[in-house]
Design a protein around this motif. Structure first.
Motif, PDB file in Angstrom:
ATOM      1  N   ARG A 140      -1.674  -2.822   2.759  1.00 27.53           N
ATOM      2  CA  ARG A 140      -2.444  -1.786   3.441  1.00 27.53           C
ATOM      3  C   ARG A 140      -3.408  -1.115   2.469  1.00 27.53           C
ATOM      4  O   ARG A 140      -3.053  -0.851   1.330  1.00 27.53           O
ATOM      5  N   GLU A 160      -4.350   1.809   3.204  1.00 24.82           N
ATOM      6  CA  GLU A 160      -3.816   3.180   3.436  1.00 24.82           C
ATOM      7  C   GLU A 160      -4.849   4.147   4.019  1.00 24.82           C
ATOM      8  O   GLU A 160      -4.574   4.850   4.973  1.00 24.82           O
ATOM      9  N   VAL A 209       4.260   9.819   8.731  1.00 21.19           N
ATOM     10  CA  VAL A 209       5.446  10.624   9.040  1.00 21.19           C
ATOM     11  C   VAL A 209       5.897  11.280   7.736  1.00 21.19           C
ATOM     12  O   VAL A 209       6.348  10.584   6.826  1.00 21.19           O
TER      13      VAL A 209
HETATM   14  N1  SAH Z   1       5.187  -2.265  -1.673  1.00 20.90           N
HETATM   15  C1  SAH Z   1       4.665  -2.812  -0.450  1.00 20.90           C
HETATM   16  C2  SAH Z   1       5.315  -2.241   0.763  1.00 20.90           C
HETATM   17  C3  SAH Z   1       5.026  -0.801   0.957  1.00 20.90           C
HETATM   18  S1  SAH Z   1       5.731   0.013   2.279  1.00 20.90           S
HETATM   19  C4  SAH Z   1       3.182  -2.635  -0.456  1.00 20.90           C
HETATM   20  O1  SAH Z   1       2.655  -1.945  -1.316  1.00 20.90           O
HETATM   21  O2  SAH Z   1       2.507  -3.209   0.399  1.00 20.90           O
HETATM   22  C5  SAH Z   1       4.682  -0.383   3.598  1.00 20.90           C
HETATM   23  C6  SAH Z   1       3.817   0.728   4.148  1.00 20.90           C
HETATM   24  O3  SAH Z   1       4.580   1.842   4.598  1.00 20.90           O
HETATM   25  C7  SAH Z   1       2.865   1.377   3.185  1.00 20.90           C
HETATM   26  O4  SAH Z   1       1.762   0.561   2.943  1.00 20.90           O
HETATM   27  C8  SAH Z   1       2.490   2.667   3.912  1.00 20.90           C
HETATM   28  O5  SAH Z   1       1.321   2.507   4.690  1.00 20.90           O
HETATM   29  C9  SAH Z   1       3.693   2.907   4.847  1.00 20.90           C
HETATM   30  N2  SAH Z   1       4.307   4.214   4.566  1.00 20.90           N
HETATM   31  C10 SAH Z   1       4.850   4.645   3.418  1.00 20.90           C
HETATM   32  N3  SAH Z   1       5.224   5.941   3.543  1.00 20.90           N
HETATM   33  C11 SAH Z   1       4.920   6.334   4.798  1.00 20.90           C
HETATM   34  C12 SAH Z   1       5.050   7.568   5.521  1.00 20.90           C
HETATM   35  N4  SAH Z   1       5.563   8.654   4.968  1.00 20.90           N
HETATM   36  N5  SAH Z   1       4.643   7.598   6.810  1.00 20.90           N
HETATM   37  C13 SAH Z   1       4.115   6.494   7.383  1.00 20.90           C
HETATM   38  N6  SAH Z   1       3.946   5.324   6.747  1.00 20.90           N
HETATM   39  C14 SAH Z   1       4.345   5.233   5.474  1.00 20.90           C
END
Ligand code: SAH
Length: 361
Positions: free
Chosen positions: A166, A168, A239
């Motif tokens: 992502r 982000e 979230v």
């Molecule tokens: N290490 C991997 C996986 C990350 S977790 C990577 O970097 O791709 C996958 C996704 O969870 C993140 O890219 C982020 O968009 C989402 N995420 C993390 N914390 C979050 C939160 N508090 N609320 C919503 N989505 C979240």
């Protein structure tokens, strides 16, 4: 006052038109957007919903993202890494129940032994999940963060053919506010470009409703997906997690983030048309029917959780993750029911590649 909607049957939307779509609040206008997105989905991709068994293989992470519950500094998380044996067994189970594809997701780690183990595990999964109905074994999607091009290539050659990373948010100053200074927007973009050049089907996505994020930003996000010719989209509402720096920052009401989350799916479907879009669990956190609604707004992929129950508790990117106390079997049954309830067909024993990618090749 109700503002007019753009022509939803067109195939090329401007930034301003996407902002208009994301700004609707009247129920009948939301329904018009939803219906238009569903129509594009059914016309371009058909009514199938593809499953990817989600294996959260490790929560060890070198990053300290300000929003994420498994960030390095969160000492209340018990860290775990599943062994190859466990991952292969979960993959075999995924093949046997018909998922067709899996996602291996972990915190970000770049050390040699982690990458070596992952490579070996991928090779084993490709060998050991061959079935009469799945002659090439499971489709494998990786979600293991920023890596070198060399690493991406090795993992591709081992047999992973899709990658999720992502962005982000595509607003560079917002990106900088939610990440430590050593995590750089441009690095994410170059990772996505490297993944594409290697031949992966590439997925990206954003969090929706981040503090300070605007509909202008979100419209730019969709245009970024289009510009990079992305094949798969995974996005969901932000979230807040109490154990993180963004845990208490105001970010808008849950219902508002849910509305925006669903409208983002619909708008992305209207603009990108033949990509795969996931109904993510973050939506389910805000509404028990969140994923079912996502299907109706244009999503066509879902990732049933396969992580074993012990580790699962320690893979909470955000609080209130659904299905935390349920067995993988009951997740599967519940999901199948929500797909049928949305009037769609569960696709079994297929990789379920995005048409956007297969049309290119
Ligand atoms: N290490 C991997 C996986 C990350 S977790 C990577 O970097 O791709 C996958 C996704 O969870 C993140 O890219 C982020 O968009 C989402 N995420 C993390 N914390 C979050 C939160 N508090 N609320 C919503 N989505 C979240």
């Amino acid at each position: 006052m109700t503002k007019p909607l753009p022509d939803l049957s067109q195939t090329a939307f401007t930034h301003q038109e996407i902002v208009q779509i994301l700004s609707v609040t009247e129920p009948d206008q939301i329904e018009s957007v939803r219906a238009a997105a569903e129509e594009v989905l059914l016309k371009e991709c058909g009514d199938a919903v593809y499953m990817r068994g989600l294996i959260e293989a490790s929560n060890v992470c070198r990053c300290d993202c300000h929003y994420c519950g498994i960030r390095k500094s969160n000492a209340s998380v018990q860290r775990y890494t599943l062994g190859a044996e466990d991952i292969v067994a979960l993959a075999q189970h995924a093949a046997d129940v018909g998922y067709g594809s899996i996602v291996i997701q972990t915190g970000e780690r770049q050390n040699k032994s982690f990458i070596d183990d992952l490579e070996k595990t991928i090779l084993r999964i490709k060998q050991e999940t061959r079935r009469d109905f799945l002659p090439q074994g499971l489709g494998i999607t990786l979600c293991v963060g920023e890596q070198t091009e060399e690493t991406y290539r090795r993992l591709f050659e081992a047999g992973a053919h899709r990658y999720l990373l992502r962005i982000e948010t595509t607003n560079p100053s917002l990106f900088a506010r939610i990440h430590p200074t050593d995590q750089i927007f441009e690095t994410r973009v170059s990772c996505l470009l490297a993944l594409k050049s290697i031949g992966y089907q590439v997925g990206t996505g954003v969090m929706i409703g981040l503090p300070g994020q605007t509909t202008d930003d979100l419209a730019n996000d969709i245009l970024f997906f289009q510009k990079l010719d992305i094949d798969m989209i995974g996005m969901g509402p932000f979230v807040p997690h109490p154990d993180t720096p963004l845990g208490n920052v105001p970010c808008g009401h849950g219902a508002e983030r849910l509305r925006l989350g669903l409208l983002m799916i619909a708008a992305t479907r209207l603009v990108l048309r033949d990509v795969n879009i996931a109904a993510t669990t973050a939506l389910q956190t805000l509404d028990p029917k969140g994923r079912e609604k996502a299907f109706r707004f244009g999503a066509n992929v879902v990732m049933p959780l396969m992580t074993p129950e012990g580790p699962r508790e320690n893979y909470q990117l955000y609080p209130g993750k659904p299905f935390l106390n349920e067995s993988a079997e009951s997740c599967r049954i519940e999901l199948a029911a929500s797909i049928t309830a949305a009037g769609r067909k569960l696709s079994l024993n297929a990789w379920g590649d995005p048409l956007h990618a297969t049309r290119k090749s």
